[in-house]
Design a protein around this motif. Structure first.
Motif, mmCIF file in Angstrom:
data_model
loop_
_atom_site.group_PDB
_atom_site.id
_atom_site.type_symbol
_atom_site.label_atom_id
_atom_site.label_comp_id
_atom_site.label_asym_id
_atom_site.label_seq_id
_atom_site.Cartn_x
_atom_site.Cartn_y
_atom_site.Cartn_z
ATOM 1 N N PRO A 91 0.806 -1.224 0.000
ATOM 2 C CA PRO A 91 0.000 0.000 0.000
ATOM 3 C C PRO A 91 0.836 1.270 0.000
ATOM 4 O O PRO A 91 0.493 2.246 -0.667
ATOM 5 C CB PRO A 91 -0.830 -0.132 1.282
ATOM 6 C CG PRO A 91 -0.920 -1.608 1.526
ATOM 7 C CD PRO A 91 0.410 -2.149 1.084
ATOM 8 N N GLU A 94 2.115 1.825 -3.368
ATOM 9 C CA GLU A 94 1.017 2.235 -4.241
ATOM 10 C C GLU A 94 0.851 3.748 -4.224
ATOM 11 O O GLU A 94 0.675 4.377 -5.275
ATOM 12 C CB GLU A 94 -0.292 1.582 -3.789
ATOM 13 C CG GLU A 94 -0.444 0.128 -4.182
ATOM 14 C CD GLU A 94 -1.826 -0.383 -3.831
ATOM 15 O OE1 GLU A 94 -2.257 -1.348 -4.476
ATOM 16 O OE2 GLU A 94 -2.470 0.174 -2.931
ATOM 17 N N ARG A 141 -7.151 3.595 -1.408
ATOM 18 C CA ARG A 141 -5.799 3.081 -1.184
ATOM 19 C C ARG A 141 -5.209 3.652 0.102
ATOM 20 O O ARG A 141 -4.484 2.968 0.824
ATOM 21 C CB ARG A 141 -4.885 3.444 -2.368
ATOM 22 C CG ARG A 141 -5.386 2.991 -3.735
ATOM 23 C CD ARG A 141 -6.019 1.613 -3.728
ATOM 24 N NE ARG A 141 -5.123 0.584 -3.240
ATOM 25 C CZ ARG A 141 -5.517 -0.530 -2.644
ATOM 26 N NH1 ARG A 141 -6.811 -0.741 -2.417
ATOM 27 N NH2 ARG A 141 -4.636 -1.421 -2.255
ATOM 28 N N ALA A 144 -6.028 1.870 3.283
ATOM 29 C CA ALA A 144 -5.294 0.637 3.559
ATOM 30 C C ALA A 144 -4.041 0.878 4.389
ATOM 31 O O ALA A 144 -3.457 -0.080 4.916
ATOM 32 C CB ALA A 144 -4.923 -0.057 2.247
#
Length: 208
Positions: A91, A94, A141, A144
């Motif tokens: 994450p 990301e 996202r 997370a």
């Protein structure tokens, strides 16, 4: 009655058949990146697309409608880049990848990027919906990696940071940089913000 779209004699993208709306947007995007919104007109778009001057009015009643469609397309393409950038296994990585993708989109499409965030057409319902979709993906996202009470602040901070870096790089306020240098800068800045950059070094006390 069958409608016929006469081809322009000027050089351009050479539209002959198919999706006129998409062809007009492609031409408008190309002109926007090279000329800016002030020089964009339906007549110029028609000339670039290689269609008659009246053809764009079938889909766009005026320049503002065309600009709103460009902003909507910009937010949609930005959302697609964000989704493609997210690797899915880390994450934190990301978020860094999405930040680089967002800045990369601004550098690839400076005209439409400035339009998305700096023109009144960005308040068009379609543009707002496309923007909300992109933001919702980023928010998901962030959820997370952040506790609930930090998510909104982190989302705002990352979005502000990305937009600021995009603008600074487009204006060359950080110097002329290659794409690789720009990506490295964005990654370093975002990782610093996500990491421990503001924590006191080991051994330092909090006393003044």
């Amino acid at each position: 009655m069958m409608e016929v779209w006469a081809l322009s004699t000027s050089t351009g993208s050479g539209y002959h058949h198919g999706d006129l709306r998409a062809a007009l947007l492609d031409s408008a995007l190309a002109l926007l990146d090279t000329e800016g919104p002030g020089e964009l007109s339906l007549r110029a778009v028609a000339r670039h697309a290689g269609v008659s001057p009246n053809a764009p009015y079938r889909h766009y009643r005026d320049k503002e409608t065309l600009l709103a469609a460009l902003a909507t397309r910009g937010y949609t393409e930005l959302g697609e880049r964000l989704a493609e950038a997210a690797p899915g296994d880390d994450p934190g990585a990301e978020i860094v990848a999405m930040a680089c993708a967002a800045v990369g989109y601004a550098l690839d499409h400076p005209g439409v990027y400035r339009l998305m965030f700096g023109q009144s057409c960005s308040t068009h319902p379609d543009a707002i919906a496309a923007s909300d979709t992109a933001m919702a993906f980023v928010a998901d996202r962030i959820a997370a990696v952040a506790a609930p009470e930090r998510r909104e602040a982190l989302l705002t901070g990352i979005w502000s940071l990305v937009h600021g870096l995009s603008t600074l790089l487009l204006d060359e306020r950080l110097g002329a940089r290659t794409r690789a240098e720009a990506d490295a800068l964005v990654e370093t800045v975002v990782r610093t913000m996500l990491g421990t950059g503001l924590e006191r070094p080991d051994g330092e006390s909090g006393a003044g």
